[in-house]
Every structure is written in structure tokens, then in C-alpha cells.
Write a protein that holds these residues in place. Structure first.
Motif, mmCIF file in Angstrom:
data_model
loop_
_atom_site.group_PDB
_atom_site.id
_atom_site.type_symbol
_atom_site.label_atom_id
_atom_site.label_comp_id
_atom_site.label_asym_id
_atom_site.label_seq_id
_atom_site.Cartn_x
_atom_site.Cartn_y
_atom_site.Cartn_z
ATOM 1 N N HIS A 49 0.847 -1.196 0.000
ATOM 2 C CA HIS A 49 0.000 0.000 0.000
ATOM 3 C C HIS A 49 0.885 1.250 0.000
ATOM 4 C CE1 HIS A 49 -3.113 2.835 1.187
ATOM 5 N NE2 HIS A 49 -3.975 1.911 0.791
ATOM 6 N N PRO A 50 0.517 2.298 -0.739
ATOM 7 C CA PRO A 50 1.336 3.512 -0.808
ATOM 8 C C PRO A 50 1.573 4.187 0.543
ATOM 9 C CG PRO A 50 -0.311 3.535 -2.540
ATOM 10 C CD PRO A 50 -0.604 2.349 -1.683
ATOM 11 N N VAL A 51 0.597 4.138 1.445
ATOM 12 C CA VAL A 51 0.788 4.738 2.771
ATOM 13 C C VAL A 51 1.887 4.002 3.528
ATOM 14 C CG1 VAL A 51 -0.327 5.143 4.993
ATOM 15 C CG2 VAL A 51 -1.580 5.579 2.888
ATOM 16 N N MET A 52 1.900 2.682 3.424
ATOM 17 C CA MET A 52 2.918 1.894 4.111
ATOM 18 C C MET A 52 4.293 2.113 3.492
ATOM 19 S SD MET A 52 2.783 0.133 6.700
ATOM 20 C CE MET A 52 3.306 -1.251 7.614
ATOM 21 N N ALA A 54 5.338 4.817 1.955
ATOM 22 C CA ALA A 54 5.780 6.151 2.369
ATOM 23 C C ALA A 54 6.255 6.147 3.818
ATOM 24 C CB ALA A 54 4.647 7.162 2.185
ATOM 25 N N ALA A 55 5.571 5.417 4.688
ATOM 26 C CA ALA A 55 5.975 5.352 6.092
ATOM 27 C C ALA A 55 7.314 4.651 6.249
ATOM 28 C CB ALA A 55 4.904 4.636 6.914
ATOM 29 N N VAL A 56 7.549 3.597 5.485
ATOM 30 C CA VAL A 56 8.845 2.906 5.562
ATOM 31 C C VAL A 56 9.954 3.816 5.070
ATOM 32 C CG1 VAL A 56 10.186 0.995 4.582
ATOM 33 C CG2 VAL A 56 7.892 0.587 5.464
ATOM 34 N N LEU A 57 9.696 4.578 4.010
ATOM 35 C CA LEU A 57 10.708 5.525 3.530
ATOM 36 C C LEU A 57 10.981 6.609 4.567
ATOM 37 C CD1 LEU A 57 9.724 5.888 -0.218
ATOM 38 C CD2 LEU A 57 11.659 4.630 0.763
ATOM 39 N N LEU A 58 9.933 7.102 5.230
ATOM 40 C CA LEU A 58 10.147 8.087 6.292
ATOM 41 C C LEU A 58 10.868 7.465 7.486
ATOM 42 C CD1 LEU A 58 6.769 10.040 6.302
ATOM 43 C CD2 LEU A 58 9.025 10.934 5.744
ATOM 44 N N TYR A 59 10.630 6.194 7.727
ATOM 45 C CA TYR A 59 11.277 5.493 8.839
ATOM 46 C C TYR A 59 12.772 5.300 8.569
ATOM 47 C CZ TYR A 59 12.315 1.708 12.106
ATOM 48 O OH TYR A 59 12.869 0.935 13.081
ATOM 49 N N LEU A 60 13.112 4.905 7.346
ATOM 50 C CA LEU A 60 14.512 4.627 7.019
ATOM 51 C C LEU A 60 15.282 5.856 6.562
ATOM 52 C CD1 LEU A 60 14.108 1.257 5.108
ATOM 53 C CD2 LEU A 60 14.863 1.615 7.459
ATOM 54 N N GLY A 61 14.572 6.895 6.141
ATOM 55 C CA GLY A 61 15.217 8.085 5.595
ATOM 56 C C GLY A 61 16.281 8.731 6.481
ATOM 57 N N PRO A 62 15.993 9.019 7.748
ATOM 58 C CA PRO A 62 17.007 9.684 8.583
ATOM 59 C C PRO A 62 18.287 8.859 8.757
ATOM 60 C CG PRO A 62 14.851 9.871 9.601
ATOM 61 C CD PRO A 62 14.708 8.950 8.437
ATOM 62 N N LEU A 93 5.506 4.769 11.455
ATOM 63 C CA LEU A 93 5.343 3.426 10.908
ATOM 64 C C LEU A 93 4.139 2.703 11.529
ATOM 65 C CD1 LEU A 93 6.627 1.488 8.912
ATOM 66 C CD2 LEU A 93 8.021 0.603 10.774
ATOM 67 N N GLY A 94 3.951 2.836 12.822
ATOM 68 C CA GLY A 94 2.797 2.227 13.480
ATOM 69 C C GLY A 94 1.482 2.846 13.043
ATOM 70 N N GLY A 95 1.482 4.158 12.882
ATOM 71 C CA GLY A 95 0.276 4.835 12.399
ATOM 72 C C GLY A 95 -0.089 4.406 10.986
ATOM 73 N N ALA A 96 0.913 4.242 10.151
ATOM 74 C CA ALA A 96 0.649 3.783 8.785
ATOM 75 C C ALA A 96 0.093 2.369 8.791
ATOM 76 C CB ALA A 96 1.925 3.834 7.955
ATOM 77 N N ALA A 97 0.614 1.519 9.651
ATOM 78 C CA ALA A 97 0.105 0.144 9.739
ATOM 79 C C ALA A 97 -1.358 0.150 10.188
ATOM 80 C CB ALA A 97 0.957 -0.675 10.697
ATOM 81 N N LEU A 98 -1.714 1.016 11.127
ATOM 82 C CA LEU A 98 -3.106 1.093 11.581
ATOM 83 C C LEU A 98 -4.031 1.613 10.479
ATOM 84 C CD1 LEU A 98 -2.643 2.456 15.201
ATOM 85 C CD2 LEU A 98 -3.412 0.189 14.529
ATOM 86 N N VAL A 99 -3.587 2.609 9.725
ATOM 87 C CA VAL A 99 -4.413 3.154 8.644
ATOM 88 C C VAL A 99 -4.638 2.100 7.565
ATOM 89 C CG1 VAL A 99 -4.405 4.825 6.744
ATOM 90 C CG2 VAL A 99 -3.820 5.558 9.045
ATOM 91 N N VAL A 100 -3.580 1.402 7.176
ATOM 92 C CA VAL A 100 -3.703 0.394 6.122
ATOM 93 C C VAL A 100 -4.561 -0.782 6.590
ATOM 94 C CG1 VAL A 100 -2.381 -1.224 4.715
ATOM 95 C CG2 VAL A 100 -1.567 1.086 5.011
ATOM 96 N N ALA A 101 -4.428 -1.178 7.842
ATOM 97 C CA ALA A 101 -5.268 -2.268 8.358
ATOM 98 C C ALA A 101 -6.733 -1.840 8.398
ATOM 99 C CB ALA A 101 -4.797 -2.669 9.751
ATOM 100 N N ASN A 102 -7.000 -0.593 8.757
ATOM 101 C CA ASN A 102 -8.367 -0.085 8.762
ATOM 102 C C ASN A 102 -8.940 -0.079 7.349
ATOM 103 O OD1 ASN A 102 -10.740 1.044 9.677
ATOM 104 N ND2 ASN A 102 -9.974 3.127 9.546
ATOM 105 N N LEU A 103 -8.156 0.337 6.371
ATOM 106 C CA LEU A 103 -8.627 0.322 4.986
ATOM 107 C C LEU A 103 -8.914 -1.106 4.519
ATOM 108 C CD1 LEU A 103 -6.275 2.991 3.403
ATOM 109 C CD2 LEU A 103 -8.723 3.184 3.802
ATOM 110 N N ALA A 104 -8.098 -2.053 4.935
ATOM 111 C CA ALA A 104 -8.314 -3.445 4.537
ATOM 112 C C ALA A 104 -9.593 -3.999 5.153
ATOM 113 C CB ALA A 104 -7.119 -4.299 4.947
#
Length: 112
Positions: A49-52, A54-62, A93-104
Motif C-alpha cells: 500500500h502507498p501509505v505503508m 511512504a511510512a517505511v521511507l520516512l522510517y529509514l530516511g534519517p 510506521l505504526g500509524g501507517a500500519a493502523l491506517v492500512v489495516a483499517n482500509l483493509a
């Protein structure tokens, strides 16, 4: 309008009483396999999912930026800054996982 049997061709009928060649499967086993197949499918959809992503990229980016920037101090003295950054990234990352699970879960209600 004439029936196909009136045309003189052979009539094909299905044999309903034919025995099944496949061995019978227990109801519990087939339900478990179906549930595992559905879970595997949904997990792949959640990871892609694109939200996930993006969250992984934000997680690994720094961490990637800290390693590749020129003149970087690879062994920082202030570990509190890294811990704060790590906790903020975990929240994203946790927020993205919750959003994607809610969409599913709500996919059935959205697509009827």
C-alpha cells in the motif's frame, strides 16, 4: 424459436450423479487453508500500500541520510537525539500500519 435438439445435432447434458474424483477434505482444514490464504493476500496488499511504503521511507530516511551525507559523524555522542528520532519514526510506521489495516477491514463496506 426452436430448441437446439430440433436442429439434429447431439444433445449434451451434464451427469449430475457422477462421483467426484477428488478426495473429500475436512471442513476445518479447508476453512483454515482459506483463512491463511486470505491473510497472506491481505498482508501482501498491506505491505504494498502507498501509505505503508511512504511510512517505511520516512522510517529509514534519517538513518540513510546520516550515513551518506558528507562529513557525517558516524559515531554521535548524543544518543538521546537518535532515540527521539527513532521513537518518532516508529510512531509514523505504526500509524501507517493502523491506517492500512483499517482500509483493509473496511474494504467490504466501501466496495459493497
Amino acid at each position: 424459436m426452436t430448441a437446439p435438439a430440433d436442429l439434429g445435432g447431439p444433445v449434451v447434458t451434464a451427469d449430475v450423479d457422477a462421483p467426484s474424483t477428488a478426495p473429500p477434505v475436512a471442513a476445518g482444514v479447508s476453512r483454515r487453508r482459506a483463512a491463511l490464504a486470505l491473510a497472506r493476500f491481505e498482508a501482501v496488499r498491506m505491505v504494498r500500500h502507498p501509505v505503508m511504503v511512504a511510512a517505511v521511507l520516512l522510517y529509514l530516511g534519517p538513518w540513510v541520510w546520516q550515513r551518506v551525507k558528507p562529513g557525517a559523524d558516524h559515531y554521535p555522542v548524543l544518543h538521546a537525539d537518535l532515540v527521539t528520532l527513532q521513537m518518532a519514526a516508529m510512531l509514523v510506521l505504526g500509524g501507517a500500519a493502523l491506517v492500512v489495516a483499517n482500509l483493509a477491514v473496511l474494504r467490504e463496506h466501501r466496495h459493497r
